[in-house]
Design an enzyme around this catalytic site. Structure first.
Site, mmCIF file in Angstrom:
data_model
loop_
_atom_site.group_PDB
_atom_site.id
_atom_site.type_symbol
_atom_site.label_atom_id
_atom_site.label_comp_id
_atom_site.label_asym_id
_atom_site.label_seq_id
_atom_site.Cartn_x
_atom_site.Cartn_y
_atom_site.Cartn_z
ATOM 1 C CD GLU A 1 -2.017 -3.643 4.846
ATOM 2 O OE1 GLU A 1 -3.220 -3.389 4.648
ATOM 3 O OE2 GLU A 1 -1.420 -4.614 4.331
ATOM 4 C CG HIS B 1 0.486 -6.873 2.320
ATOM 5 N ND1 HIS B 1 -0.373 -5.999 1.727
ATOM 6 C CD2 HIS B 1 1.442 -7.169 1.393
ATOM 7 C CE1 HIS B 1 0.021 -5.767 0.480
ATOM 8 N NE2 HIS B 1 1.130 -6.473 0.241
ATOM 9 C CD GLU C 1 -1.857 -10.130 4.609
ATOM 10 O OE1 GLU C 1 -1.849 -9.260 5.504
ATOM 11 O OE2 GLU C 1 -2.391 -9.959 3.495
ATOM 12 C CG HIS D 1 -1.701 -1.369 1.219
ATOM 13 N ND1 HIS D 1 -2.796 -1.675 0.443
ATOM 14 C CD2 HIS D 1 -1.419 -2.507 1.913
ATOM 15 C CE1 HIS D 1 -3.168 -2.918 0.672
ATOM 16 N NE2 HIS D 1 -2.356 -3.454 1.554
HETATM 17 ZN ZN LIG Z 1 -2.258 -5.312 2.548
#
Ligand SMILES: [Zn+2]
Length: 258
Positions: free
Chosen positions: A24, A79, A141, A10
């Site tokens: 995030e 992430h 993640e 992002h």
């Molecule tokens: Zn993400």
């Protein structure tokens, strides 16, 4: 040379997942930068490139294009999860190429032993960055931004450091990276100093008083001066707050960059 491409997820107009006052995009950037810094400072024969080093928006195709153009050995996309759950998981592309799965397994296991959070497993998906990269790629993640216990951890600078270190240990294991024999000290450390004395005895007196107040100072000899140092931080605001705390308790204290 092992060429590692680090992709903080992002950025810019795309905050990614949000929750508990966290975004995030900021967490992935902080983790990514730390991974780069540790790799370059502590390992030999490794090159690092990042898809972004600031808060900017970058299309997914641009991220994979940059890695492909550079001829990266490995692509790591970072992430933070959301949507109900807790813990850590990794993804590779759903084609599950042998080498990619092997690297995922090493990375995942190495990271899990360090993170000490719930293991959600080694997964596969048709994510764009995993599909578009020509080299083996992994997407991590790292906990859930919308889960209170996870968000609490993600708010801690020490935990983000641990996440970065876990990635580095995983990469070191996966690519048999060699550590430098002498690791240079971190650049731009902020030292909290409580006085600078020509005479050792005077420095010792100050040191003793600070010890009595519950700190662990030491004396550093620099340019013929005895400097009473109470702490050293890579983060300036941490150094400033310790200096302020010391001044409140009646000590002279300042922050010096070195
Ligand atoms: Zn993400």
């Amino acid at each position: 040379m092992v060429k590692l491409f680090i992709d903080p997820g992002h950025g810019g107009t795309d905050p990614g997942a949000v929750g508990h006052g966290l975004q995030e995009k900021a967490l992935t950037l902080e983790i990514g930068r730390q991974i780069r810094d540790i790799l370059l400072r502590e390992y030999v024969g490794v090159g690092v490139k990042m898809s972004r080093t600031t808060d900017v928006f970058l299309p997914l195709t641009e991220r994979t294009r940059l890695a492909n153009q550079w001829g990266a050995t490995y692509f790591v996309s970072i992430h933070i999860n959301a949507g109900g759950g807790s813990g850590f998981e990794t993804f590779v592309h759903s084609s599950r190429r042998t080498q990619t799965v092997k690297l995922q397994s090493v990375m995942h296991d190495e990271m899990m032993t360090r993170l000490q959070v719930a293991d959600r497993g080694q997964k596969a998906a048709d994510f764009a960055v995993l599909r578009g990269t020509k080299m083996p790629a992994i997407l991590t993640e790292n906990l859930f931004i919308d889960r209170t216990t996870d968000a609490h951890k993600l708010k801690s600078g020490a935990f983000l450091r641990l996440v970065a270190e876990a990635h580095v240990f995983g990469l070191a294991q996966a690519f048999q990276l060699q550590k430098k024999s002498v690791i240079p000290s971190q650049n731009s450390m902020y030292r909290v100093q409580s006085g600078s004395f020509e005479v050792m005895k005077n420095a010792n007196q100050v040191k003793k008083k600070i010890e009595e107040a519950g700190y662990s100072p030491f004396i550093r000899l620099e340019n013929g001066l005895h400097k009473v140092q109470v702490g050293a931080f890579s983060n300036q605001s941490n150094a400033e707050s310790l200096a302020a705390e010391l001044r409140k308790k009646g000590f002279t204290a300042g922050v010096f960059r070195s």
